[in-house]
Motif scaffolding. Structure first.
Motif, PDB file in Angstrom:
ATOM      1  N   CYS A  35       1.981  -4.358  -8.292  1.00 15.13           N
ATOM      2  CA  CYS A  35       0.727  -3.704  -8.664  1.00 15.13           C
ATOM      3  C   CYS A  35       0.560  -2.418  -7.870  1.00 15.13           C
ATOM      4  O   CYS A  35       0.950  -2.346  -6.699  1.00 15.13           O
ATOM      5  CB  CYS A  35      -0.473  -4.615  -8.385  1.00 15.13           C
ATOM      6  N   SER A  36      -0.026  -1.436  -8.505  1.00 15.69           N
ATOM      7  CA  SER A  36      -0.371  -0.208  -7.790  1.00 15.69           C
ATOM      8  C   SER A  36      -1.586  -0.474  -6.906  1.00 15.69           C
ATOM      9  O   SER A  36      -2.294  -1.473  -7.067  1.00 15.69           O
ATOM     10  CB  SER A  36      -0.663   0.920  -8.773  1.00 15.69           C
ATOM     11  N   ARG A  37      -1.829   0.409  -5.972  1.00 21.18           N
ATOM     12  CA  ARG A  37      -2.981   0.306  -5.083  1.00 21.18           C
ATOM     13  C   ARG A  37      -3.822   1.574  -5.190  1.00 21.18           C
ATOM     14  O   ARG A  37      -3.326   2.644  -5.538  1.00 21.18           O
ATOM     15  CB  ARG A  37      -2.536   0.123  -3.621  1.00 21.18           C
ATOM     16  N   LYS A  38      -5.102   1.465  -4.842  1.00 17.03           N
ATOM     17  CA  LYS A  38      -5.988   2.632  -4.872  1.00 17.03           C
ATOM     18  C   LYS A  38      -5.429   3.770  -4.020  1.00 17.03           C
ATOM     19  O   LYS A  38      -5.494   4.938  -4.382  1.00 17.03           O
ATOM     20  CB  LYS A  38      -7.372   2.259  -4.351  1.00 17.03           C
ATOM     21  N   ILE A  39      -4.893   3.393  -2.873  1.00 18.93           N
ATOM     22  CA  ILE A  39      -4.448   4.394  -1.907  1.00 18.93           C
ATOM     23  C   ILE A  39      -3.289   5.228  -2.444  1.00 18.93           C
ATOM     24  O   ILE A  39      -3.053   6.342  -1.982  1.00 18.93           O
ATOM     25  CB  ILE A  39      -4.063   3.704  -0.567  1.00 18.93           C
ATOM     26  N   ASN A  71       0.812  -1.227   0.000  1.00 21.18           N
ATOM     27  CA  ASN A  71       0.000   0.000   0.000  1.00 21.18           C
ATOM     28  C   ASN A  71       0.840   1.270   0.000  1.00 21.18           C
ATOM     29  O   ASN A  71       0.302   2.375  -0.161  1.00 21.18           O
ATOM     30  CB  ASN A  71      -0.978   0.001   1.176  1.00 21.18           C
ATOM     31  N   GLY A  72       2.149   1.146   0.188  1.00 18.32           N
ATOM     32  CA  GLY A  72       3.034   2.298   0.094  1.00 18.32           C
ATOM     33  C   GLY A  72       2.991   3.257   1.258  1.00 18.32           C
ATOM     34  O   GLY A  72       3.637   4.310   1.235  1.00 18.32           O
ATOM     35  N   LEU A  88       6.342   5.946  -5.824  1.00 16.51           N
ATOM     36  CA  LEU A  88       5.926   4.547  -5.809  1.00 16.51           C
ATOM     37  C   LEU A  88       5.922   4.026  -7.237  1.00 16.51           C
ATOM     38  O   LEU A  88       5.314   4.635  -8.126  1.00 16.51           O
ATOM     39  CB  LEU A  88       4.531   4.414  -5.182  1.00 16.51           C
ATOM     40  N   ARG A  89       6.588   2.902  -7.463  1.00 15.98           N
ATOM     41  CA  ARG A  89       6.812   2.399  -8.810  1.00 15.98           C
ATOM     42  C   ARG A  89       6.214   1.008  -8.968  1.00 15.98           C
ATOM     43  O   ARG A  89       6.398   0.144  -8.109  1.00 15.98           O
ATOM     44  CB  ARG A  89       8.304   2.354  -9.119  1.00 15.98           C
ATOM     45  N   THR A  90       5.498   0.817 -10.090  1.00 18.11           N
ATOM     46  CA  THR A  90       4.939  -0.488 -10.414  1.00 18.11           C
ATOM     47  C   THR A  90       5.945  -1.260 -11.249  1.00 18.11           C
ATOM     48  O   THR A  90       6.328  -0.817 -12.342  1.00 18.11           O
ATOM     49  CB  THR A  90       3.622  -0.341 -11.190  1.00 18.11           C
ATOM     50  N   GLN A  91       6.397  -2.402 -10.734  1.00 17.94           N
ATOM     51  CA  GLN A  91       7.430  -3.164 -11.426  1.00 17.94           C
ATOM     52  C   GLN A  91       7.459  -4.594 -10.892  1.00 17.94           C
ATOM     53  O   GLN A  91       7.397  -4.807  -9.681  1.00 17.94           O
ATOM     54  CB  GLN A  91       8.797  -2.501 -11.210  1.00 17.94           C
ATOM     55  N   THR A  92       7.507  -5.568 -11.802  1.00 19.49           N
ATOM     56  CA  THR A  92       7.765  -6.942 -11.386  1.00 19.49           C
ATOM     57  C   THR A  92       9.272  -7.100 -11.282  1.00 19.49           C
ATOM     58  O   THR A  92       9.982  -7.135 -12.286  1.00 19.49           O
ATOM     59  CB  THR A  92       7.187  -7.947 -12.395  1.00 19.49           C
ATOM     60  N   LEU A  93       9.730  -7.133 -10.066  1.00 20.51           N
ATOM     61  CA  LEU A  93      11.164  -7.054  -9.805  1.00 20.51           C
ATOM     62  C   LEU A  93      11.854  -8.393 -10.056  1.00 20.51           C
ATOM     63  O   LEU A  93      11.374  -9.443  -9.633  1.00 20.51           O
ATOM     64  CB  LEU A  93      11.388  -6.631  -8.347  1.00 20.51           C
ATOM     65  N   GLU A  94      12.964  -8.331 -10.775  1.00 19.97           N
ATOM     66  CA  GLU A  94      13.872  -9.477 -10.878  1.00 19.97           C
ATOM     67  C   GLU A  94      15.008  -9.204  -9.907  1.00 19.97           C
ATOM     68  O   GLU A  94      15.938  -8.441 -10.214  1.00 19.97           O
ATOM     69  CB  GLU A  94      14.395  -9.630 -12.303  1.00 19.97           C
ATOM     70  N   VAL A 100      11.155 -17.730  -9.721  1.00 17.11           N
ATOM     71  CA  VAL A 100       9.878 -17.532 -10.409  1.00 17.11           C
ATOM     72  C   VAL A 100       9.139 -16.428  -9.671  1.00 17.11           C
ATOM     73  O   VAL A 100       8.838 -16.561  -8.487  1.00 17.11           O
ATOM     74  CB  VAL A 100       9.022 -18.819 -10.412  1.00 17.11           C
ATOM     75  N   ALA A 101       8.867 -15.337 -10.398  1.00 16.60           N
ATOM     76  CA  ALA A 101       8.188 -14.208  -9.768  1.00 16.60           C
ATOM     77  C   ALA A 101       6.773 -14.597  -9.356  1.00 16.60           C
ATOM     78  O   ALA A 101       6.114 -15.400 -10.024  1.00 16.60           O
ATOM     79  CB  ALA A 101       8.150 -13.014 -10.718  1.00 16.60           C
ATOM     80  N   ARG A 102       6.313 -14.032  -8.270  1.00 19.82           N
ATOM     81  CA  ARG A 102       4.957 -14.290  -7.789  1.00 19.82           C
ATOM     82  C   ARG A 102       3.937 -13.672  -8.734  1.00 19.82           C
ATOM     83  O   ARG A 102       4.127 -12.565  -9.246  1.00 19.82           O
ATOM     84  CB  ARG A 102       4.791 -13.702  -6.381  1.00 19.82           C
ATOM     85  N   VAL A 103       2.856 -14.392  -8.967  1.00 24.35           N
ATOM     86  CA  VAL A 103       1.779 -13.860  -9.798  1.00 24.35           C
ATOM     87  C   VAL A 103       1.051 -12.782  -8.997  1.00 24.35           C
ATOM     88  O   VAL A 103       0.634 -13.023  -7.860  1.00 24.35           O
ATOM     89  CB  VAL A 103       0.786 -14.974 -10.196  1.00 24.35           C
ATOM     90  N   PRO A 104       0.895 -11.578  -9.575  1.00 26.17           N
ATOM     91  CA  PRO A 104       0.225 -10.502  -8.833  1.00 26.17           C
ATOM     92  C   PRO A 104      -1.193 -10.894  -8.430  1.00 26.17           C
ATOM     93  O   PRO A 104      -1.874 -11.647  -9.137  1.00 26.17           O
ATOM     94  CB  PRO A 104       0.207  -9.334  -9.843  1.00 26.17           C
ATOM     95  N   ASP A 105      -1.644 -10.366  -7.303  1.00 25.20           N
ATOM     96  CA  ASP A 105      -2.982 -10.684  -6.806  1.00 25.20           C
ATOM     97  C   ASP A 105      -4.060 -10.280  -7.805  1.00 25.20           C
ATOM     98  O   ASP A 105      -5.073 -10.973  -7.951  1.00 25.20           O
ATOM     99  CB  ASP A 105      -3.223  -9.970  -5.470  1.00 25.20           C
TER     100      ASP A 105
END
Length: 483
Positions: free
Chosen positions: A314-318, A294-295, A328-334, A456-461
């Motif tokens: 993933c970004s959040r509404k908040i 949630n940042g 705040l940055r949206t990124q699937t981190l390696e 293996v990266a986690r699948v976003p919610d």
């Protein structure tokens, strides 16, 4: 030396197993929705709760009462500290309610609240009395008017904990909680009040059992950051941010948990960083929060003048509610390819990124980069869930914390641990502030390479939810298609 340590660990584990077995025997009786009275000494008291306890002696009960008397903050969270007052030899308790038998000891103390601007200190008499073979510890406030009693204190003239020897109506020793109320039922008028008494009986039982086994507390708070410093910062940030964000929370999660927990973590981090600034005269450190969710932690640290950013899949509404300077940055981190260009790498319940935090700090472009990780769900460097099996005295969580510590040592860090004062059972912070003299570059690269090969990266919610919806639609239409 290694054998001595192993023996100590085995003994400690055996004692913990005995404690857990005794805790399982906790069978309380509550009288919170009814008024049950009993005559003790010259007064009538209301019985709130009782529980049988096996094999414990009055000395164990007295030891618990001594600790609770001299450190009320251990059982009353709104209390910051306890001050014991000097008493004249002929000093007596304020009123006779405090004496339930022959007085064995009398202590006068002052409860100093955390919210000193809102709550006033409270003087209190603590009297230990013996009545035949029973022992009572009575706590009586020294207040002339009910308005002088702070919100956290029982609505009572006095309350007492008792250790009762076996009698005609009970074959075992008993622990009891008694109260004298200004108005019948005032001590249990609300659900919150009833929960407090239930919690106190459970604590009394556990602490007395613990004294019996001679168990020494393994968890020590406030080792890295001092208690007074932390509480002052927490109260400051809580006053600035808590109410606004609890009321304006746009996520589905519980704001009271996440807002107060992140305020506590931010308070602790700021106190930690202020130590470095004070001792080294350095600038304020920069940071990255991996798996920031949630940042809110990033928002708090940024608002308090610390430069940094957060990363999450993933970004959040908040996120849209924060000020524009919150990065705040949206990124699937390696994680095996990520290079941190900051002073501190943070992993607060970062799931599959948690074991990578010390590795990333060790490979940072900043030569003296440090880290703090608060582990949660156990994951390997591969990102997969780590299968762990709890043992007597060792939970899965603490086994995982040990794994994170070992990884950190392999990365060349001197490891520190702190048990945080946060509303979570996953409350251990693992820190790496200093490097060892060993050259661990090859070991770090080996860890990174092994993790990269299997990661293996986690699948976003959000993606998981979309997949669930698609499957649900498919199942809903399948009967119609078959017709």
């Amino acid at each position: 030396m290694a054998h001595q340590m192993l023996g100590a660990e085995e003994t400690d584990t055996a004692i913990e197993a005995l404690r857990i077995a005794e805790f399982a025997k906790f069978r309380p009786t509550y009288h919170l929705n009814e008024v049950k009275s009993v005559d003790v000494g010259s007064n009538q008291w209301r019985v709130l709760a009782s529980v049988d306890i096996q094999d414990s002696e009055d000395v164990h009960f007295l030891s618990v009462m001594d600790k609770w008397t001299h450190a009320a903050e251990t059982i009353i969270p709104p209390v910051k500290r306890t001050e014991i007052m000097e008493l004249a030899k002929d000093a007596v308790p304020t009123h006779g309610d405090a004496e339930l038998g022959i007085m064995a000891s009398h202590t006068r103390r002052v409860l100093i609240p955390k919210r000193q601007g809102k709550d006033r200190p409270l003087e209190e008499d603590v009297v230990i009395s013996r009545l035949d073979s029973d022992i009572y510890a009575c706590f009586a406030p020294r207040a002339n008017d009910p308005s002088e009693i702070p919100f956290y204190y029982p609505q009572a003239v006095a309350y007492a904990f008792g250790y009762l020897s076996p009698g005609d109506d009970h074959g075992l020793c008993q622990l009891v909680i008694l109260v004298r109320e200004p108005v019948a039922g005032s001590a249990t008028a609300t659900n919150k009040q009833r929960m407090v008494w239930q919690d106190l009986l459970k604590r009394l039982y556990k602490w007395t059992v613990t004294e019996r086994f001679g168990y020494q507390k393994r968890v020590e708070h406030d080792v890295v950051v001092g208690y007074e410093q932390y509480v002052a910062k927490y109260q400051e940030l809580k006053a600035k941010y808590a109410l606004r964000w609890v009321e304006g929370w746009t996520e589905q999660t519980d704001p009271k948990k996440f807002v107060y927990e992140d305020i506590a973590i931010a308070s602790w981090l700021i106190c930690l960083w202020e130590q470095d600034v004070d001792s080294n005269g350095s600038d304020r450190p920069t940071f990255v929060d991996l798996g920031c969710g949630n940042g809110f932690l990033v928002y708090l640290l940024t608002s308090e003048g610390y430069a940094g950013y957060g990363i999450d899949q993933c970004s959040r509404k908040i996120w849209t509610q924060y000020d524009c300077q919150v990065d705040l940055r949206t990124q699937t981190l390696e994680p095996f390819n990520f290079v941190a260009d900051v002073d501190w790498v943070i992993g607060n319940h970062a799931d599959e990124l948690a074991p990578w935090v010390p590795v990333i700090a060790a490979r940072s472009s900043k030569p003296n980069a440090r880290f703090v990780v608060i582990p949660c769900c156990p994951h390997e460097l591969s990102g997969k869930n780590m299968p762990l099996k709890a043992t007597a005295g060792q939970s899965k969580y603490h086994i995982y914390v040990k794994y994170i510590c070992e990884l950190s040592e392999q990365c060349g860090f001197e490891v520190e641990r702190e048990y945080l004062r946060i509303p979570s059972t996953k409350n251990v912070a693992v820190l790496g502030r200093k490097r060892t003299d060993r050259d661990c570059r090859d070991a770090v690269e080996t860890l990174a390479a092994s993790g990269q090969h299997r990661f293996v990266a986690r699948v976003p919610d959000a993606v998981k939810n979309e997949l669930r919806l698609e499957k649900a639609k498919h199942r809903a239409f399948r009967p119609a298609e078959s017709q």
